[in-house]
Motif scaffolding. Structure first.
Motif, mmCIF file in Angstrom:
data_model
loop_
_atom_site.group_PDB
_atom_site.id
_atom_site.type_symbol
_atom_site.label_atom_id
_atom_site.label_comp_id
_atom_site.label_asym_id
_atom_site.label_seq_id
_atom_site.Cartn_x
_atom_site.Cartn_y
_atom_site.Cartn_z
ATOM 1 N N LEU A 1 0.696 -1.188 -0.040
ATOM 2 C CA LEU A 1 0.169 0.147 0.244
ATOM 3 C C LEU A 1 0.761 1.216 -0.012
ATOM 4 C CD1 LEU A 1 -2.945 -0.590 2.679
ATOM 5 C CD2 LEU A 1 -2.831 -0.669 0.381
ATOM 6 N N SER A 2 0.278 2.338 -0.725
ATOM 7 C CA SER A 2 1.118 3.768 -0.613
ATOM 8 C C SER A 2 0.548 4.171 0.609
ATOM 9 C CB SER A 2 0.717 4.239 -1.703
ATOM 10 O OG SER A 2 -0.744 4.808 -1.703
ATOM 11 N N VAL A 3 1.215 5.262 1.082
ATOM 12 C CA VAL A 3 1.247 6.123 2.254
ATOM 13 C C VAL A 3 -0.172 6.666 2.273
ATOM 14 C CG1 VAL A 3 1.658 8.137 3.457
ATOM 15 C CG2 VAL A 3 3.713 6.468 2.632
ATOM 16 N N GLN A 4 -0.560 7.082 1.262
ATOM 17 C CA GLN A 4 -1.934 7.764 0.987
ATOM 18 C C GLN A 4 -3.244 6.553 1.099
ATOM 19 O OE1 GLN A 4 -2.708 9.489 -2.780
ATOM 20 N NE2 GLN A 4 -3.830 11.245 -1.788
ATOM 21 N N GLU A 5 -2.949 5.573 0.381
ATOM 22 C CA GLU A 5 -3.935 4.492 0.454
ATOM 23 C C GLU A 5 -4.220 4.028 1.977
ATOM 24 O OE1 GLU A 5 -3.425 2.506 -3.773
ATOM 25 O OE2 GLU A 5 -1.926 1.768 -2.194
ATOM 26 N N LEU A 6 -2.953 3.848 2.745
ATOM 27 C CA LEU A 6 -3.228 3.281 4.052
ATOM 28 C C LEU A 6 -3.863 4.401 4.847
ATOM 29 C CD1 LEU A 6 -2.433 0.802 6.034
ATOM 30 C CD2 LEU A 6 -0.204 2.102 6.396
ATOM 31 N N ILE A 7 -3.398 5.679 4.624
ATOM 32 C CA ILE A 7 -3.905 6.615 5.641
ATOM 33 C C ILE A 7 -5.374 6.616 5.372
ATOM 34 C CG2 ILE A 7 -4.010 9.056 6.122
ATOM 35 C CD1 ILE A 7 -1.081 9.115 5.499
ATOM 36 N N ARG A 8 -5.992 6.564 4.080
ATOM 37 C CA ARG A 8 -7.421 6.479 3.664
ATOM 38 C C ARG A 8 -8.327 5.533 4.436
ATOM 39 N NH1 ARG A 8 -9.369 5.598 -1.510
ATOM 40 N NH2 ARG A 8 -10.603 7.210 -1.626
ATOM 41 N N PHE A 9 -7.585 4.504 4.926
ATOM 42 C CA PHE A 9 -8.334 3.369 5.712
ATOM 43 C C PHE A 9 -8.951 4.080 7.266
ATOM 44 C CE2 PHE A 9 -6.330 0.093 3.231
ATOM 45 C CZ PHE A 9 -7.469 -0.512 2.846
ATOM 46 N N PHE B 1 0.167 18.072 7.743
ATOM 47 C CA PHE B 1 0.376 18.298 9.147
ATOM 48 C C PHE B 1 1.592 17.472 9.770
ATOM 49 C CE2 PHE B 1 -0.068 17.602 13.914
ATOM 50 C CZ PHE B 1 -0.097 19.100 14.395
ATOM 51 N N LEU B 2 1.616 16.176 9.248
ATOM 52 C CA LEU B 2 2.631 15.447 9.734
ATOM 53 C C LEU B 2 3.719 15.263 8.576
ATOM 54 C CD1 LEU B 2 0.548 12.379 11.055
ATOM 55 C CD2 LEU B 2 1.926 14.257 12.466
ATOM 56 N N GLN B 3 3.898 16.344 7.787
ATOM 57 C CA GLN B 3 4.575 16.381 6.835
ATOM 58 C C GLN B 3 5.082 14.985 6.075
ATOM 59 O OE1 GLN B 3 8.059 17.773 8.802
ATOM 60 N NE2 GLN B 3 7.332 19.822 8.990
ATOM 61 N N LEU B 4 3.977 14.446 5.647
ATOM 62 C CA LEU B 4 3.787 13.147 4.771
ATOM 63 C C LEU B 4 3.363 13.353 3.220
ATOM 64 C CD1 LEU B 4 2.200 10.692 7.480
ATOM 65 C CD2 LEU B 4 4.638 10.706 6.529
ATOM 66 N N THR B 5 3.151 14.690 2.820
ATOM 67 C CA THR B 5 2.530 14.944 1.387
ATOM 68 C C THR B 5 3.585 14.527 0.578
ATOM 69 O OG1 THR B 5 1.637 16.817 2.298
ATOM 70 C CG2 THR B 5 1.457 16.852 0.162
ATOM 71 N N GLY B 6 4.854 14.662 0.578
ATOM 72 C CA GLY B 6 5.703 14.550 -0.343
ATOM 73 C C GLY B 6 6.223 13.179 -0.382
ATOM 74 N N LEU B 7 5.603 12.103 0.406
ATOM 75 C CA LEU B 7 5.838 10.698 0.361
ATOM 76 C C LEU B 7 4.535 9.993 0.241
ATOM 77 C CD1 LEU B 7 7.507 10.533 4.074
ATOM 78 C CD2 LEU B 7 8.843 10.395 1.809
ATOM 79 N N LYS B 8 3.572 10.674 -0.133
ATOM 80 C CA LYS B 8 2.150 9.884 -0.373
ATOM 81 C C LYS B 8 2.144 8.765 -1.346
ATOM 82 C CE LYS B 8 -0.280 13.346 -3.092
ATOM 83 N NZ LYS B 8 -1.391 14.326 -2.895
ATOM 84 N N LYS B 9 3.057 8.814 -2.373
ATOM 85 C CA LYS B 9 2.875 7.889 -3.493
ATOM 86 C C LYS B 9 3.674 6.542 -3.072
ATOM 87 C CE LYS B 9 0.077 10.079 -6.342
ATOM 88 N NZ LYS B 9 -1.093 9.864 -5.758
ATOM 89 N N ARG B 10 4.689 6.850 -2.022
ATOM 90 C CA ARG B 10 5.607 5.822 -1.640
ATOM 91 C C ARG B 10 4.836 4.573 -1.051
ATOM 92 N NH1 ARG B 10 10.861 7.363 0.849
ATOM 93 N NH2 ARG B 10 11.538 9.041 -0.462
ATOM 94 N N SER B 11 5.531 3.260 -1.380
ATOM 95 C CA SER B 11 4.949 2.304 -0.344
ATOM 96 C C SER B 11 5.540 2.216 0.736
ATOM 97 C CB SER B 11 5.358 1.262 -1.250
ATOM 98 O OG SER B 11 6.703 0.650 -1.351
ATOM 99 N N MET B 12 4.828 1.583 1.920
ATOM 100 C CA MET B 12 5.211 1.630 3.240
ATOM 101 C C MET B 12 6.698 0.921 3.397
ATOM 102 S SD MET B 12 3.223 2.990 5.249
ATOM 103 C CE MET B 12 3.296 2.363 6.797
ATOM 104 N N GLN B 13 6.940 -0.065 2.425
ATOM 105 C CA GLN B 13 8.249 -0.744 2.698
ATOM 106 C C GLN B 13 9.417 0.353 2.315
ATOM 107 O OE1 GLN B 13 8.547 -3.895 0.337
ATOM 108 N NE2 GLN B 13 7.725 -3.033 -1.740
ATOM 109 N N ALA B 14 9.129 1.307 1.489
ATOM 110 C CA ALA B 14 10.122 2.281 1.146
ATOM 111 C C ALA B 14 10.247 3.351 1.980
ATOM 112 C CB ALA B 14 9.733 3.059 -0.230
ATOM 113 N N LEU B 15 9.889 3.396 3.423
ATOM 114 C CA LEU B 15 10.074 4.500 4.472
ATOM 115 C C LEU B 15 10.754 3.983 5.315
ATOM 116 C CD1 LEU B 15 6.284 5.548 4.890
ATOM 117 C CD2 LEU B 15 7.829 6.554 3.159
ATOM 118 N N SER B 16 11.512 4.940 6.018
ATOM 119 C CA SER B 16 12.293 4.633 7.426
ATOM 120 C C SER B 16 11.387 4.315 8.623
ATOM 121 C CB SER B 16 13.120 6.018 7.584
ATOM 122 O OG SER B 16 12.184 6.959 8.392
ATOM 123 N N GLY B 17 11.797 3.845 9.594
ATOM 124 C CA GLY B 17 10.979 3.398 10.805
ATOM 125 C C GLY B 17 10.244 4.869 11.218
ATOM 126 N N GLY B 18 11.089 5.936 11.376
ATOM 127 C CA GLY B 18 10.453 7.056 11.740
ATOM 128 C C GLY B 18 9.188 7.695 10.810
#
Ligand SMILES: Nc1ncnc2c1ncn2[C@@H]1O[C@H](COP(=O)(O)OP(=O)(O)OP(=O)(O)O)[C@@H](O)[C@H]1O
Length: 254
Positions: free
Chosen positions: A91-99, A123-140
């Motif tokens: 899932l992308s960041v945006q798809e997951l948050i939509r849940f 607010f959480l400074q995630l806009t630039g990451l919204k299309k990324r998949s969760m596995q492509a993110l750091s733990g933070g």
């Protein structure tokens, strides 16, 4: 949220893991839950998030027992961020948050409120990451996405079980600052399990100290995180010292 005479025992255990615990989560407060390993903090979290059913006592919101809320009604009141979260790699960041919006629109459709999701991502400074998949993110970054998912439920209560465990010092501080902002600006009522007593002192309005399944103390953080309580419940000698800004911090012996 009222917690009254709450007890819980895992099957086949002889002593209860939660024993007659009572407290109130006051609207608008940021409450920290502290206590030694095995004192029952996660068990309490799991009861409040309806993953465990208490053996005695009640938890209620606005006078209604949480057991009587439908899943959707409860999701609109209470959101949780766990220590370990499943990884939805595809899932992308945006798809997951939509849940998070499925608390309002289910099955999740185009009706999900994209403005809400966009605001939370900004607010959480995630806009630039919204299309990324969760596995492509750091733990933070992943932890901020889980917080965003919880916020997309637009809850009144946010419950967090050691959410900063895997974050470095910078992101721990930033994450707690974000929670404080959510608490102060959006009047979110927050309960957070913390191991770092200095974080409890710095960020919370109210502190609950759990020991052996019992509520050993509660009150202002400075009244709970005391050398006497640290000696009794954590078996450490300590002093409280004030920083130049007046903030109290726990100092351990040399
Ligand atoms: N599934 C289980 N079955 C039986 N006992 C359990 C289970 N899960 C936890 N316990 C016990 O319940 C007690 C409270 O555990 P809990 O995880 O709630 O403590 P905690 O305060 O969150 O600890 P920590 O700070 O180590 O995360 C401990 O004695 C633990 O061993």
């Amino acid at each position: 949220m009222e917690i009254e005479h709450l007890s819980f025992a895992y099957p086949k255990t002889t002593t209860p893991q939660l024993d007659d615990v009572s407290f109130t989560l006051k609207p608008g407060q940021l409450t920290s839950l502290i206590g030694p390993n095995g004192s029952g903090k996660s068990t309490l979290f799991n009861v409040l998030t309806r993953q465990l059913v208490p053996t005695a006592g009640t938890v209620s919101i606005d006078g209604q027992a949480i057991a009587d809320f439908s899943a959707r009604a409860y999701a609109q009141k209470v959101a949780a961020v766990q220590q370990h979260n499943p990884l939805y790699d595809d899932l992308s960041v945006q798809e997951l948050i939509r849940f998070g919006q499925s608390a309002y629109h289910f099955p999740l459709s185009e009706a999900a409120d994209e403005a809400v999701i966009d605001e939370i991502m900004a607010f959480l400074q995630l806009t630039g990451l919204k299309k990324r998949s969760m596995q492509a993110l750091s733990g933070g970054q992943q932890q901020r996405v889980w917080l965003a998912l919880a916020l997309a439920q637009q809850p009144e209560y946010l419950l967090l079980d050691e959410p900063t465990t895997y974050l470095d010092l910078h992101f721990q501080f930033r994450f707690l600052q974000l929670l404080k902002q959510l608490n102060q600006q959006k009047h979110l009522t927050i309960l957070i399990i913390l191991h770092d007593l200095n974080q409890a002192l710095a960020f919370s309005d109210h502190t609950l100290l759990l020991a052996n399944g019992k509520l050993a103390a509660q009150g202002a953080p400075q009244a709970v995180v005391t050398p006497a309580n640290l000696k009794t419940y954590f078996a450490i000698n300590s002093e409280l010292v004030a920083t130049s800004s007046g903030q109290q911090i726990v100092q351990l012996p040399d």
